[in-house]
Scaffold this motif. Structure first.
Motif, mmCIF file in Angstrom:
data_model
loop_
_atom_site.group_PDB
_atom_site.id
_atom_site.type_symbol
_atom_site.label_atom_id
_atom_site.label_comp_id
_atom_site.label_asym_id
_atom_site.label_seq_id
_atom_site.Cartn_x
_atom_site.Cartn_y
_atom_site.Cartn_z
ATOM 1 N N UNK A 1 0.830 -1.195 0.000
ATOM 2 C CA UNK A 1 0.000 0.000 0.000
ATOM 3 C C UNK A 1 0.865 1.245 0.000
ATOM 4 N N UNK A 2 0.192 2.377 0.077
ATOM 5 C CA UNK A 2 0.869 3.665 -0.020
ATOM 6 C C UNK A 2 0.276 4.626 1.002
ATOM 7 N N UNK A 3 1.147 5.431 1.583
ATOM 8 C CA UNK A 3 0.737 6.542 2.440
ATOM 9 C C UNK A 3 1.139 7.812 1.709
ATOM 10 N N UNK A 4 0.208 8.743 1.575
ATOM 11 C CA UNK A 4 0.543 10.018 0.943
ATOM 12 C C UNK A 4 0.099 11.134 1.876
ATOM 13 N N UNK A 5 1.039 11.992 2.224
ATOM 14 C CA UNK A 5 0.750 13.120 3.108
ATOM 15 C C UNK A 5 1.063 14.399 2.345
ATOM 16 N N UNK A 6 0.018 15.133 1.987
ATOM 17 C CA UNK A 6 0.160 16.380 1.248
ATOM 18 C C UNK A 6 0.155 17.536 2.245
ATOM 19 N N UNK A 7 1.259 18.246 2.338
ATOM 20 C CA UNK A 7 1.371 19.337 3.306
ATOM 21 C C UNK A 7 0.332 20.432 3.049
ATOM 22 N N UNK A 8 -0.108 20.579 1.800
ATOM 23 C CA UNK A 8 -1.072 21.639 1.503
ATOM 24 C C UNK A 8 -2.441 21.375 2.124
ATOM 25 N N UNK B 1 -0.877 26.105 6.883
ATOM 26 C CA UNK B 1 0.493 26.614 6.911
ATOM 27 C C UNK B 1 0.506 28.124 6.767
ATOM 28 N N UNK B 2 1.510 28.738 7.344
ATOM 29 C CA UNK B 2 1.726 30.163 7.094
ATOM 30 C C UNK B 2 2.621 30.358 5.880
ATOM 31 N N UNK B 3 3.512 29.366 5.626
ATOM 32 C CA UNK B 3 4.473 29.526 4.545
ATOM 33 C C UNK B 3 4.872 28.169 3.975
ATOM 34 N N UNK B 4 4.926 28.080 2.685
ATOM 35 C CA UNK B 4 5.440 26.968 1.889
ATOM 36 C C UNK B 4 4.868 25.598 2.268
ATOM 37 N N UNK B 5 3.674 25.363 1.815
ATOM 38 C CA UNK B 5 3.034 24.075 2.042
ATOM 39 C C UNK B 5 3.069 23.183 0.807
ATOM 40 N N UNK B 6 3.819 23.561 -0.197
ATOM 41 C CA UNK B 6 3.842 22.803 -1.444
ATOM 42 C C UNK B 6 4.842 21.653 -1.369
ATOM 43 N N UNK C 1 14.833 13.716 7.208
ATOM 44 C CA UNK C 1 13.403 14.020 7.189
ATOM 45 C C UNK C 1 13.072 15.287 7.970
ATOM 46 N N UNK C 2 13.612 15.413 9.156
ATOM 47 C CA UNK C 2 13.318 16.601 9.975
ATOM 48 C C UNK C 2 13.889 17.870 9.356
ATOM 49 N N UNK C 3 15.088 17.809 8.824
ATOM 50 C CA UNK C 3 15.686 18.975 8.187
ATOM 51 C C UNK C 3 14.860 19.463 7.014
ATOM 52 N N UNK C 4 14.362 18.510 6.221
ATOM 53 C CA UNK C 4 13.516 18.864 5.085
ATOM 54 C C UNK C 4 12.172 19.404 5.564
ATOM 55 N N UNK C 5 11.520 18.698 6.488
ATOM 56 C CA UNK C 5 10.178 19.083 6.931
ATOM 57 C C UNK C 5 10.166 20.424 7.654
ATOM 58 N N UNK C 6 11.192 20.703 8.449
ATOM 59 C CA UNK C 6 11.231 21.907 9.282
ATOM 60 C C UNK C 6 11.959 23.082 8.639
ATOM 61 N N UNK C 7 12.362 22.968 7.389
ATOM 62 C CA UNK C 7 13.203 23.986 6.764
ATOM 63 C C UNK C 7 12.563 25.366 6.680
ATOM 64 N N UNK C 8 11.236 25.437 6.703
ATOM 65 C CA UNK C 8 10.562 26.728 6.619
ATOM 66 C C UNK C 8 9.928 27.139 7.938
#
Length: 171
Positions: A10-17, A21-26, A97-104
């Motif tokens: 199966x697949x898990x997909x988590x779309x930040x949008x 968000x206040x900034x950069x949810x794409x 993962x954390x560096x990418x997710x928290x970058x903004x």
């Protein structure tokens, strides 16, 4: 995949949008989960089986996996092999993962909770972790630079008999 070592589950997909968000949810996280038919297969062979699997033939641009696909993420499939991966420890996988997710900045609480429930256990429970190396622009396919960030982890949990292909990227 020639010997049936990996079975797509199966697949898990988590779309930040989908979160406030206040900034950069794409951005998004895609996890494809596979079962291992044998738990004793060496890591290099698991990576080879993954690269050969139909579900790996995904350009992550919205079309999904294609049986005859020639792309994986930003790269031509021909440039990918077990040698394109490096083994990392749990701390390094979490840092990616954390560096990418928290970058903004901080994530919305609901998104953080979802990551804690669905993604971080995969990292923590893995008995082996591999990170796709940066193969450089020369390995990109014809429109491979469209994503600014593309991070990939392969998480093997031999105890549970699973392999998870985690991609974290942007739109």
């Amino acid at each position: 995949m020639t010997d049936g070592t990996l079975t797509y589950r199966d697949q898990i997909f988590i779309n930040f949008s989908a979160f406030d968000f206040e900034d950069h949810a794409f951005r998004w996280i895609d996890v494809k989960r596979f079962g291992l038919s044998r738990r004793d297969v060496a890591g290099g062979q698991l990576l080879a089986d993954l690269v050969g699997h139909e579900q790996y033939r995904d350009d992550y641009a919205g079309g999904g996996a294609e049986a005859a696909g020639l792309r994986h993420g930003p790269y031509w499939l021909r440039n990918l092999s077990p040698a394109a991966y490096e083994q990392v420890d749990g701390a390094a996988a979490h840092a990616v993962l954390r560096g990418w997710a928290d970058q903004f900045g901080p994530l919305p609480a609901a998104l953080s909770a979802r990551l804690e429930d669905e993604v971080h256990p995969l990292l923590a429970d893995a008995t082996e972790r591999y990170r796709l190396k940066d193969l450089g622009r020369g390995a990109f396919h014809d429109w491979g630079g469209v994503q600014i960030d593309f991070h990939e982890l392969v998480l093997v949990d031999r105890t549970a008999g699973t392999l998870s292909l985690l991609v974290a990227a942007d739109d």
